[in-house]
Design an enzyme around this catalytic site. Sequence first.
Site, short mmCIF file in Angstrom:
data_model
loop_
_atom_site.label_atom_id
_atom_site.label_comp_id
_atom_site.label_asym_id
_atom_site.label_seq_id
_atom_site.Cartn_x
_atom_site.Cartn_y
_atom_site.Cartn_z
N ASP A 1 0.86 -1.18 0.00
CA ASP A 1 0.00 0.00 0.00
C ASP A 1 0.90 1.23 0.00
OD1 ASP A 1 -2.26 1.73 0.35
OD2 ASP A 1 -1.91 1.77 2.51
N SER A 2 0.29 2.37 -0.27
CA SER A 2 1.04 3.63 -0.21
C SER A 2 1.53 3.92 1.21
CB SER A 2 0.12 4.77 -0.66
OG SER A 2 -1.05 4.77 0.12
N CYS B 1 -4.41 -1.17 -1.91
CA CYS B 1 -4.57 0.27 -2.08
C CYS B 1 -5.52 0.48 -3.25
CB CYS B 1 -3.21 0.90 -2.38
SG CYS B 1 -3.28 2.67 -2.75
N GLU C 1 -4.82 9.07 9.37
CA GLU C 1 -3.38 8.97 9.66
C GLU C 1 -3.03 9.65 10.98
OE1 GLU C 1 -0.55 8.83 6.68
OE2 GLU C 1 -1.79 7.08 6.25
N CYS D 1 -11.27 3.14 -0.25
CA CYS D 1 -9.94 3.57 0.18
C CYS D 1 -9.62 2.75 1.42
CB CYS D 1 -9.96 5.06 0.52
SG CYS D 1 -8.42 5.64 1.27
N HIS E 1 -8.04 3.32 3.98
CA HIS E 1 -8.09 4.01 5.28
C HIS E 1 -9.50 4.06 5.85
CE1 HIS E 1 -4.13 5.40 4.17
NE2 HIS E 1 -4.02 6.12 5.25
N1 DGL Z 1 -4.22 3.63 0.38
C1 DGL Z 1 -4.83 4.65 -0.44
C2 DGL Z 1 -6.08 4.10 -1.09
O1 DGL Z 1 -6.61 3.07 -0.70
C3 DGL Z 1 -5.16 5.89 0.36
C4 DGL Z 1 -3.95 6.69 0.80
C5 DGL Z 1 -3.27 7.43 -0.31
O2 DGL Z 1 -3.81 8.39 -0.86
O3 DGL Z 1 -2.17 7.00 -0.64
O4 DGL Z 1 -6.56 4.69 -2.03
#
Ligand code: DGL
Length: 275
Positions: free
Chosen positions: A9-10, A72, A159, A191, A193
Amino acid sequence: MTAPLGVFDSGLGGLTVVHALTEALPSEPIVYLGDTARVPYGTRSAETVVRYARGCAGVLTARGVKALVIACNTVSAVAVEILRAELDLPVIGVVEPGARAAVAAAEAETARRGHPVKIGVLGTQGTINSGAYPRAVSQLSTRLEVVGQAAPLLVPLVEEGWIEGQVPELAVRRYLEPLLAQGAGVLVLGCTHYPLLAPIIARVAEELAGHPVPIVDSAHATATEVAQLIAAGRIAPGSVGPRLEVLVTDRPRSFAEVASLFLGERAPEVTQIDL
Ligand code: DGL
């Protein structure tokens, strides 16, 4: 020992997918990579996200993972087909499983309400702009409509660990109002998060709609899909018991606290790497 599943993931949001995977598949070893030095991806161009995704996938394939789970939505939205074409292992994104779960929920809700409901997607700017959810839904149903809403404030709130109280509630309300006004009758947490905000999202949606609104969590839908691929023999089953290795490209100040929020348990040991 069997090779692990590679999950990336990011940042730390993908740990919600790891949490769902360890619940569905307790004996699967997992290597997780969070590109915490370059989060967020959701505000970047598709070209940049693809480049970052190739870097993350390269780290995990070099560790011999047996399958790659893109935890992600932003990466899944723009890079899943590219990684599938370039890599010689199963690549699972979160958008397709999320879309499948959303279609099932919308069909059930349409039958329950006696009129067609739309699928509302909350996601990053990148995910919403890509049109990945409407595309994935259109492969499954020609009748269901999808409406999307970028919700850029929700990632930084999560976050920060700010997942309760007036501030997240106001932000959620601001993003849900247009979706529900357009006829969204089920909501996709598009997303990784957002599952942490699911209680607030469910509460505000119910208040705005006047009745409970089904919520689809792409993290659980993805874990179910990986479990099905293992059951079908398309990914070799693991047999070493739960083992999680976490790699990050930077160690955020509040790493342990935020990681345990996402994971629902104590933060694991982490190793910092360079991409
Ligand atoms: N993990 C990203 C997503 O699911 C969200 C966080 C980001 O913008 O990198 O889209």
